[in-house]
Scaffold this motif. Structure first.
Motif, short mmCIF file in Angstrom:
data_model
loop_
_atom_site.label_atom_id
_atom_site.label_comp_id
_atom_site.label_asym_id
_atom_site.label_seq_id
_atom_site.Cartn_x
_atom_site.Cartn_y
_atom_site.Cartn_z
N TRP A 188 0.81 -1.22 -0.07
CA TRP A 188 -0.05 -0.01 -0.15
C TRP A 188 1.07 1.34 -0.04
CZ3 TRP A 188 -5.40 -0.25 -0.71
CH2 TRP A 188 -5.74 -0.98 -0.48
N PHE A 189 0.59 2.27 -0.78
CA PHE A 189 1.14 3.48 -0.78
C PHE A 189 0.20 4.60 -0.93
CE2 PHE A 189 5.36 2.34 -2.38
CZ PHE A 189 5.24 0.96 -2.75
N ARG A 190 0.64 5.64 -0.47
CA ARG A 190 -0.31 6.83 -0.29
C ARG A 190 0.25 8.02 -1.06
NH1 ARG A 190 -1.09 7.60 6.11
NH2 ARG A 190 1.06 8.60 6.58
N GLN A 191 -0.61 9.02 -1.63
CA GLN A 191 0.01 10.22 -2.15
C GLN A 191 -1.09 11.53 -2.22
OE1 GLN A 191 0.94 9.59 -6.18
NE2 GLN A 191 2.35 11.06 -6.24
N ALA A 192 -0.74 12.72 -1.83
CA ALA A 192 -1.37 13.70 -1.62
C ALA A 192 -1.12 14.42 -2.95
CB ALA A 192 -1.28 14.50 -0.49
N PRO A 193 -2.16 15.39 -3.58
CA PRO A 193 -1.55 16.25 -4.66
C PRO A 193 -0.43 16.99 -4.31
CG PRO A 193 -4.05 16.26 -4.14
CD PRO A 193 -3.35 15.44 -3.13
N GLY A 194 0.45 17.01 -5.25
CA GLY A 194 1.66 17.74 -5.43
C GLY A 194 3.00 17.31 -4.32
N LYS A 195 2.53 16.10 -3.73
CA LYS A 195 3.52 15.20 -2.77
C LYS A 195 3.93 14.11 -3.67
CE LYS A 195 1.93 17.42 1.48
NZ LYS A 195 1.57 17.12 2.87
N ARG A 254 4.95 9.98 -3.64
CA ARG A 254 4.29 8.58 -3.26
C ARG A 254 4.82 8.21 -2.00
NH1 ARG A 254 2.53 4.80 -7.69
NH2 ARG A 254 1.18 6.78 -8.44
N GLU A 255 4.01 8.01 -0.91
CA GLU A 255 4.81 7.47 0.27
C GLU A 255 4.27 5.92 0.54
OE1 GLU A 255 3.10 9.34 3.59
OE2 GLU A 255 4.67 8.22 4.97
N TRP A 256 5.26 5.20 0.72
CA TRP A 256 5.07 3.80 1.20
C TRP A 256 4.51 3.67 2.42
CZ3 TRP A 256 8.09 0.73 4.90
CH2 TRP A 256 7.60 -0.54 4.86
N VAL A 257 3.39 2.94 2.58
CA VAL A 257 2.54 2.83 3.85
C VAL A 257 2.81 1.54 4.71
CG1 VAL A 257 0.34 2.41 4.79
CG2 VAL A 257 0.56 4.12 2.89
N GLY A 258 2.84 0.32 3.72
CA GLY A 258 3.24 -0.96 4.24
C GLY A 258 3.16 -1.98 3.38
N CYS A 259 3.44 -3.39 3.56
CA CYS A 259 3.57 -4.09 2.64
C CYS A 259 3.37 -5.57 3.38
CB CYS A 259 4.61 -4.28 1.25
SG CYS A 259 6.36 -4.31 2.18
N ILE A 260 3.13 -6.47 2.28
CA ILE A 260 3.09 -7.86 2.95
C ILE A 260 3.46 -9.07 2.05
CG2 ILE A 260 0.58 -8.48 2.45
CD1 ILE A 260 0.53 -9.46 5.24
N GLY A 261 4.37 -10.29 2.35
CA GLY A 261 4.59 -10.97 1.33
C GLY A 261 3.73 -12.28 1.59
N TRP A 262 3.68 -13.00 0.51
CA TRP A 262 2.63 -13.88 0.24
C TRP A 262 2.09 -14.78 1.36
CZ3 TRP A 262 3.98 -18.75 0.77
CH2 TRP A 262 5.49 -19.17 0.50
N SER A 263 2.98 -15.20 2.28
CA SER A 263 2.54 -15.86 3.37
C SER A 263 1.90 -15.17 4.53
CB SER A 263 3.95 -16.56 4.02
OG SER A 263 4.37 -15.60 4.72
#
Length: 126
Positions: free
Chosen positions: A36-43, A45-54
Motif C-alpha cells: 500500500w502506498f499513499r499520495q497527496a496532490p503535489g507530494k 508517493r509514500e510507502w505505507v506498508g506491505c506484506i509477503g505472500w505468506s
C-alpha cells in the motif's frame, strides 16, 4: 490482463477506523507480494506498508506502525489495510500495488511493483 482495484475509502473523523481492500484479477502467479502506498496532490508517493505472500511478515512505515495492519489472502487475491486511530495527516489517495514473486519478502520501493490500482481516497477530518 491484470486488474488491481482498491475499495473502502471514505470520509471519517480523527480517531476512527477504516479498512481498505485490494483485489487482483487476472494474475496467474501463485505467489506475489502486495503493498500500500499513499499520495497527496503535489507530494511524492509514500510507502505505507506491505506484506509477503505468506502473510507472516508485514512491514510498515514508521508513520503508521502500530495503527495500521495489512493482511493478505493469497488464494483469493485480496489484501486488506486496516487503519485505526486515523489522523488528518493520513488524508491521501491510497494505492494498492502487486509484485509477483516467490520471495516471501516485500520491498518498499514503488518501482519494484508491477501492477497498480487507481486508488481510493481517504479523508480524515479533525
Amino acid at each position: 490482463q491484470v486488474h488491481v482495484e482498491e475499495s473502502g475509502g471514505g470520509d471519517v473523523q480523527a480517531g476512527e477506523s477504516l479498512t481498505l481492500s485490494c483485489r487482483v484479477d487476472g494474475l496467474r502467479n501463485t505467489y506475489y507480494n502486495m503493498a500500500w502506498f499513499r499520495q497527496a496532490p503535489g507530494k511524492e508517493r509514500e510507502w505505507v506498508g506491505c506484506i509477503g505472500w505468506s502473510g507472516n511478515n508485514p512491514r510498515y512505515a514508521a508513520s503508521v506502525k502500530g495503527r495500521f495492519t495489512i493482511s493478505i489472502d493469497v488464494a483469493e487475491f485480496v489484501a486488506d489495510l486496516r487503519m485505526n486511530s486515523l489522523k488528518p495527516a493520513d488524508t491521501d489517495m491510497y494505492y494498492c500495488a502487486v509484485k509477483p514473486s516467490s520471495y516471501d519478502w516485500c520491498p518498499s520501493d514503488e518501482y519494484e511493483y508491477n501492477y497498480w490500482g487507481r486508488g481510493t481516497q481517504v479523508t480524515v477530518s479533525s
